[in-house]
Scaffold this active site. Structure first.
Site, PDB file in Angstrom:
ATOM      1  N   CYS A  44    -127.010 -77.450 -11.583  1.00 12.16           N
ATOM      2  CA  CYS A  44    -126.878 -78.888 -11.350  1.00 12.16           C
ATOM      3  C   CYS A  44    -127.712 -79.661 -12.368  1.00 12.16           C
ATOM      4  O   CYS A  44    -128.906 -79.404 -12.523  1.00 12.16           O
ATOM      5  CB  CYS A  44    -127.368 -79.212  -9.935  1.00 12.16           C
ATOM      6  SG  CYS A  44    -127.526 -80.968  -9.646  1.00 12.16           S
ATOM      7  N   CYS A  84    -133.856 -84.530  -8.315  1.00  7.45           N
ATOM      8  CA  CYS A  84    -133.355 -84.796  -6.969  1.00  7.45           C
ATOM      9  C   CYS A  84    -134.265 -84.248  -5.878  1.00  7.45           C
ATOM     10  O   CYS A  84    -134.654 -84.971  -4.977  1.00  7.45           O
ATOM     11  CB  CYS A  84    -131.942 -84.232  -6.845  1.00  7.45           C
ATOM     12  SG  CYS A  84    -131.296 -84.160  -5.184  1.00  7.45           S
ATOM     13  N   CYS A 102    -132.461 -79.620  -3.492  1.00  8.37           N
ATOM     14  CA  CYS A 102    -132.493 -78.155  -3.600  1.00  8.37           C
ATOM     15  C   CYS A 102    -133.844 -77.760  -4.205  1.00  8.37           C
ATOM     16  O   CYS A 102    -134.377 -78.492  -5.034  1.00  8.37           O
ATOM     17  CB  CYS A 102    -131.396 -77.640  -4.536  1.00  8.37           C
ATOM     18  SG  CYS A 102    -129.723 -78.001  -3.988  1.00  8.37           S
ATOM     19  N   CYS A 109    -122.487 -83.622  -6.281  1.00  2.00           N
ATOM     20  CA  CYS A 109    -123.528 -82.770  -5.708  1.00  2.00           C
ATOM     21  C   CYS A 109    -122.861 -81.435  -5.436  1.00  2.00           C
ATOM     22  O   CYS A 109    -121.923 -81.362  -4.632  1.00  2.00           O
ATOM     23  CB  CYS A 109    -124.066 -83.382  -4.419  1.00  2.00           C
ATOM     24  SG  CYS A 109    -125.111 -82.248  -3.492  1.00  2.00           S
ATOM     25  N   GLN A 148    -123.594 -78.736  12.963  1.00  2.00           N
ATOM     26  CA  GLN A 148    -124.174 -77.879  11.910  1.00  2.00           C
ATOM     27  C   GLN A 148    -123.535 -78.194  10.565  1.00  2.00           C
ATOM     28  O   GLN A 148    -122.318 -78.342  10.491  1.00  2.00           O
ATOM     29  CB  GLN A 148    -123.943 -76.412  12.254  1.00  2.00           C
ATOM     30  CG  GLN A 148    -124.658 -75.954  13.513  1.00  2.00           C
ATOM     31  CD  GLN A 148    -126.145 -75.726  13.301  1.00  2.00           C
ATOM     32  OE1 GLN A 148    -126.663 -75.860  12.197  1.00  2.00           O
ATOM     33  NE2 GLN A 148    -126.837 -75.405  14.380  1.00  2.00           N
ATOM     34  N   TYR A 168    -132.031 -75.641  24.539  1.00  2.74           N
ATOM     35  CA  TYR A 168    -131.926 -76.439  23.306  1.00  2.74           C
ATOM     36  C   TYR A 168    -130.491 -76.349  22.775  1.00  2.74           C
ATOM     37  O   TYR A 168    -130.260 -75.987  21.622  1.00  2.74           O
ATOM     38  CB  TYR A 168    -132.895 -75.936  22.225  1.00  2.74           C
ATOM     39  CG  TYR A 168    -134.332 -75.758  22.668  1.00  2.74           C
ATOM     40  CD1 TYR A 168    -135.243 -76.805  22.553  1.00  2.74           C
ATOM     41  CD2 TYR A 168    -134.774 -74.538  23.190  1.00  2.74           C
ATOM     42  CE1 TYR A 168    -136.567 -76.639  22.930  1.00  2.74           C
ATOM     43  CE2 TYR A 168    -136.100 -74.371  23.576  1.00  2.74           C
ATOM     44  CZ  TYR A 168    -136.992 -75.419  23.442  1.00  2.74           C
ATOM     45  OH  TYR A 168    -138.297 -75.238  23.817  1.00  2.74           O
ATOM     46  N   ASP A 177    -132.707 -71.930  21.019  1.00  2.00           N
ATOM     47  CA  ASP A 177    -132.497 -72.365  19.625  1.00  2.00           C
ATOM     48  C   ASP A 177    -133.293 -73.647  19.419  1.00  2.00           C
ATOM     49  O   ASP A 177    -132.735 -74.732  19.282  1.00  2.00           O
ATOM     50  CB  ASP A 177    -130.998 -72.600  19.383  1.00  2.00           C
ATOM     51  CG  ASP A 177    -130.691 -73.008  17.938  1.00  2.00           C
ATOM     52  OD1 ASP A 177    -131.595 -72.927  17.091  1.00  2.00           O
ATOM     53  OD2 ASP A 177    -129.544 -73.402  17.667  1.00  2.00           O
ATOM     54  N   CYS A 193    -135.005 -71.878  13.325  1.00  2.00           N
ATOM     55  CA  CYS A 193    -134.906 -72.434  11.973  1.00  2.00           C
ATOM     56  C   CYS A 193    -136.274 -72.443  11.295  1.00  2.00           C
ATOM     57  O   CYS A 193    -136.431 -73.001  10.219  1.00  2.00           O
ATOM     58  CB  CYS A 193    -134.315 -73.841  12.018  1.00  2.00           C
ATOM     59  SG  CYS A 193    -135.214 -74.965  13.083  1.00  2.00           S
TER      60      CYS A 193
HETATM   61  N1  SAH Z   1    -128.112 -74.965  19.509  1.00  2.00           N
HETATM   62  C1  SAH Z   1    -127.663 -76.216  18.955  1.00  2.00           C
HETATM   63  C2  SAH Z   1    -128.757 -77.148  18.438  1.00  2.00           C
HETATM   64  C3  SAH Z   1    -130.078 -76.583  18.093  1.00  2.00           C
HETATM   65  S1  SAH Z   1    -131.140 -77.756  17.320  1.00  2.00           S
HETATM   66  C4  SAH Z   1    -126.638 -75.955  17.881  1.00  2.00           C
HETATM   67  O1  SAH Z   1    -126.526 -74.850  17.398  1.00  2.00           O
HETATM   68  O2  SAH Z   1    -125.905 -76.864  17.525  1.00  2.00           O
HETATM   69  C5  SAH Z   1    -132.394 -77.988  18.532  1.00  2.00           C
HETATM   70  C6  SAH Z   1    -131.989 -78.907  19.659  1.00  2.00           C
HETATM   71  O3  SAH Z   1    -133.067 -78.969  20.583  1.00  2.00           O
HETATM   72  C7  SAH Z   1    -131.702 -80.348  19.256  1.00  2.00           C
HETATM   73  O4  SAH Z   1    -130.418 -80.672  19.718  1.00  2.00           O
HETATM   74  C8  SAH Z   1    -132.791 -81.167  19.987  1.00  2.00           C
HETATM   75  O5  SAH Z   1    -132.320 -82.422  20.421  1.00  2.00           O
HETATM   76  C9  SAH Z   1    -133.126 -80.283  21.146  1.00  2.00           C
HETATM   77  N2  SAH Z   1    -134.459 -80.418  21.771  1.00  2.00           N
HETATM   78  C10 SAH Z   1    -135.628 -80.749  21.180  1.00  2.00           C
HETATM   79  N3  SAH Z   1    -136.635 -80.649  22.054  1.00  2.00           N
HETATM   80  C11 SAH Z   1    -136.103 -80.253  23.237  1.00  2.00           C
HETATM   81  C12 SAH Z   1    -136.659 -79.962  24.529  1.00  2.00           C
HETATM   82  N4  SAH Z   1    -137.963 -80.060  24.759  1.00  2.00           N
HETATM   83  N5  SAH Z   1    -135.805 -79.554  25.490  1.00  2.00           N
HETATM   84  C13 SAH Z   1    -134.491 -79.424  25.264  1.00  2.00           C
HETATM   85  N6  SAH Z   1    -133.917 -79.695  24.063  1.00  2.00           N
HETATM   86  C14 SAH Z   1    -134.713 -80.100  23.058  1.00  2.00           C
END
Ligand code: SAH
Length: 458
Positions: free
Chosen positions: A79, A85, A88, A166, A290, A319, A388, A415
């Site tokens: 790039c 930028c 990346c 991009c 995503q 989550y 997650d 993540c």
């Molecule tokens: N599993 C989902 C999103 C994961 S991202 C996917 O794959 O699309 C993490 C998520 O946790 C976000 O949506 C955020 O809003 C949520 N989050 C953050 N703190 C939290 C909490 N204390 N309890 C429940 N959810 C929460």
């Protein structure tokens, strides 16, 4: 390190070093007498003369004065605006090198933070073509010499640099952004000026369904009025391929946050659609979705494989966001219960469950660390529990409830390897055993890495 706390290096002095690692933001790491120095544009294995720019307590920053050897995995960043930028961080590293660095990073933190040297960490799963993968583009709009520009903020500044392309964006997004920019110029729309809080257009956002090719254009403006609105929408409609939706979002605040609270469909549908595997998702302007659906499928397939469902299980998805993982699991489980803190995400999750005809999923709004303990008190428990969490990891109250609830399996999607390692340690001390960890590359050319870990009761 020589004397405790005192840097063994001097500012503006030169040192010969060998780089061993990359930091999470893509800087090379070298050690001088055990003192870590972070240096931009330096790759593992390279030898260089480094000038110390900023020695701090515990670590310092430097820059390469002369590179003696090149890593065989160094490459010319494809790039042309890579250096300015900052979106990346590791385009100067071959993709093979990037994946190795990510795998090594996960192994290192599991050892250092999780004290889990024995857990097998597989090699990171990468993309066949690690370019043109993002399904969402969000570009700030400004003016330079009276001309409208749209692109990115220059590193460590608020100046907007114009961008034609991009190469991590899906091409549909790139094209749509250029067309919209062109139309806004034609109608002489004024860009938002953040210092004076004047002007109109703040951001252009575009989204594309990877599988469906459906495109959404979102114009973020300071006020609801937009000069030549009808003509602009009409031209966007005529010129953008795959267009299904044009949306206006009004953000009247002085803020760096992109979106405001008011969202109106100017033309077409409220939603575009996309699939991850066989599961269909409705995506609105404000929905979380995503950004790399190809690798999301790789990650969730792994989560599903680890969950090893046979149709009799109750699964909790903590989550859960818009229910992406929940719906993946619902294909194989008896019952899935999702928990998420953002009410709008739960509305999306319910809509998506209905869209796919799943009647074995329920979603609750709330904090995972409060809702799941209250379920446990009511006698609701799970055979498999999936988490997650955001970058800060799981709340300790949730981890403690998992330890009491004793689901046979915990599948941890993460993540941030550092908080994953910290939380695995807590679960291990509570009786779980981490069987394996699989890193997945969701964000090629950046240092981000996602992981999925499988734990069972020991
Ligand atoms: N599993 C989902 C999103 C994961 S991202 C996917 O794959 O699309 C993490 C998520 O946790 C976000 O949506 C955020 O809003 C949520 N989050 C953050 N703190 C939290 C909490 N204390 N309890 C429940 N959810 C929460």
């Amino acid at each position: 390190m020589s004397k405790k706390g005192k840097a063994p290096v001097e500012k503006n002095e030169y040192y010969d070093v060998v780089f061993k690692d990359l930091t999470h933001d893509g800087n090379g790491v070298a050690k001088i007498d055990g003192y870590p120095v972070f240096v931009p544009n330096a790759l593992p294995g390279e030898e260089a003369k480094v000038k110390i720019v900023k020695p701090s307590k515990g670590y310092g920053f430097g820059r390469v004065a002369e590179r003696y050897t090149d890593s065989p995995k160094r490459q010319e960043p494809p790039c042309p605006i890579y250096r300015e930028c900052g979106g990346c961080q590791i385009q100067h590293y071959s993709y093979e090198g990037q994946l190795e660095a990510k795998t090594k990073h996960v192994r290192d933190v599991l050892q250092r933070i999780g004290k889990l040297p024995e857990v097998p960490v597989h090699d990171a799963l990468g993309m066949e073509k690690p370019w043109y993968y993002r399904n969402k583009a969000q570009v700030p709009v400004g003016e330079k010499n009276g001309e409208l520009v749209a692109g990115f903020y220059q590193k460590r500044s608020h100046e907007i640099i114009d961008m034609d392309t991009c190469i991590i964006q899906q091409k549909e997004n790139d094209q749509a952004i250029q067309i919209v920019k062109d139309i806004l110029k034609k109608y002489k729309v004024r860009a938002y000026d953040e210092e004076k809080h004047k002007g109109s257009i703040r951001h252009i956002m575009t989204r594309v369904g990877r599988k469906t090719g459906e495109v959404m254009v979102v114009l973020v403006t300071r006020t609801a009025d937009l000069a030549h609105k009808e003509e602009i929408v009409q031209e966007i409609k005529e010129r953008v391929n795959g267009l299904k939706s044009v949306v206006q979002n009004v953000n009247s605040k002085r803020t760096n946050v992109i979106f405001g609270n008011q969202t109106t469909v100017l033309w077409g549908e409220e939603f575009i659609y996309d699939y991850i595997g066989d599961v269909k998702f409705a995506i609105s302007a404000r929905s979380f979705y995503q950004v790399n659906p190809v690798q999301t499928k790789v990650l969730y397939d792994k989560a599903l494989e680890y969950a090893e469902l046979n149709g009799d299980e109750t699964v909790i998805d903590a989550y859960c966001g818009i229910g992406t993982i929940s719906l993946f699991l619902a294909q194989k489980a008896k019952k899935v219960l999702g928990v998420e803190i953002v009410p709008q995400a739960i509305e999306d999750a319910k809509r998506n469950a209905e869209l796919n005809g799943f009647d074995n999923v329920d979603f609750a709004v709330g904090e995972a660390e409060k809702v799941i303990p209250s379920w446990y008190k009511e006698g609701i428990s799970a055979d498999v529990l999936v988490v997650d969490p955001p970058r800060k990891g799981c709340d300790e109250a949730l981890l403690n409830t998992i330890i009491q609830m004793k689901p046979k399996k915990v599948v941890y999607v993460s993540c941030n390897p550092a908080t994953l390692a910290r939380d695995l340690r807590v679960l291990e001390d509570g009786g779980y055993q981490t069987l394996e960890v699989q890193p997945v590359d969701m964000f090629p050319q950046t240092m981000h890495v996602e992981c999925v870990a499988l734990l069972t009761l020991g």
